[in-house]
Design a protein around this motif. Structure first.
Motif, short mmCIF file in Angstrom:
data_model
loop_
_atom_site.label_atom_id
_atom_site.label_comp_id
_atom_site.label_asym_id
_atom_site.label_seq_id
_atom_site.Cartn_x
_atom_site.Cartn_y
_atom_site.Cartn_z
N TYR A 11 0.81 -1.21 0.00
CA TYR A 11 0.00 0.00 0.00
C TYR A 11 0.86 1.28 0.00
CZ TYR A 11 -3.74 3.25 1.13
OH TYR A 11 -4.62 4.29 1.09
N VAL A 41 0.52 4.05 -2.67
CA VAL A 41 -0.74 4.78 -2.55
C VAL A 41 -0.63 5.80 -1.43
CG1 VAL A 41 -3.22 4.59 -2.10
CG2 VAL A 41 -2.06 2.82 -3.45
N ASN A 81 -3.08 5.64 -7.50
CA ASN A 81 -4.38 5.59 -6.82
C ASN A 81 -4.73 4.20 -6.32
OD1 ASN A 81 -4.88 8.31 -7.26
ND2 ASN A 81 -5.74 7.93 -9.29
N LYS A 82 -4.16 3.18 -6.96
CA LYS A 82 -4.44 1.78 -6.59
C LYS A 82 -3.12 1.02 -6.53
CE LYS A 82 -9.03 1.43 -8.59
NZ LYS A 82 -9.89 0.68 -9.51
#
Length: 155
Positions: A136, A139, A145-146
């Motif tokens: 993660y 992000v 964004n992903k």
């Protein structure tokens, strides 16, 4: 000088954060990312370990390693990865940041921060939490964004 105490568990799982010197954005370039992965493979040939998860960001990297059952010397492996990468990087790109007196005395290049962050994974929940953190991270830093859009990751 502070005394750092690290947990050493043979066969353990470890999370690492390794940061570039002065947060240089060295890994914006695919060639630098490739050099880092090749440096890891080079060291793994001599001192095995398993990379369970990774993410290469512009100015730092995260890894989750599983050490061999009879070995916990991750510091030596990180040192060798840094050394191998630095030699290859310097030959390919040169260095843009001059060395200070301390780095000159120690014959260090200005690519990496001297130390690294380490965390011993205590259980399955901790393992999954750190794998999620690694994936993660792009992000979190606003780079995508992903998670699936960040290519320099084990996701």
């Amino acid at each position: 000088m502070p005394e750092y105490r690290r947990i050493v568990q043979k066969g353990g799982f470890y999370f690492f954060t390794i940061v570039t010197h002065q947060r240089q954005k060295l890994f914006l370039y695919p060639e630098a990312q490739s050099l880092l992965l090749k440096s890891i493979d080079h060291v793994r040939n001599y001192h095995p370990f398993e990379v369970k998860a990774f993410c290469i960001l512009p100015d730092h990297v995260h890894f989750l390693w599983h050490m061999p059952e009879n070995d916990a010397n991750y510091s030596m492996r990180i040192s060798q990865i840094k050394h191998h990468f630095s030699k290859q990087y310097e030959a390919l790109f040169g260095l843009s940041i001059p060395k200070n007196t301390s780095r000159q005395k120690r014959r260090e290049v200005t690519i990496w921060q001297r130390r690294f962050w380490e965390h011993w994974i205590r259980n399955e929940r901790d393992l999954q939490r750190h794998i999620d953190y690694i994936h993660y991270n792009p992000v979190k830093h606003g780079l995508v964004n992903k998670v699936c859009y960040w290519e320099s990751s084990s996701f």
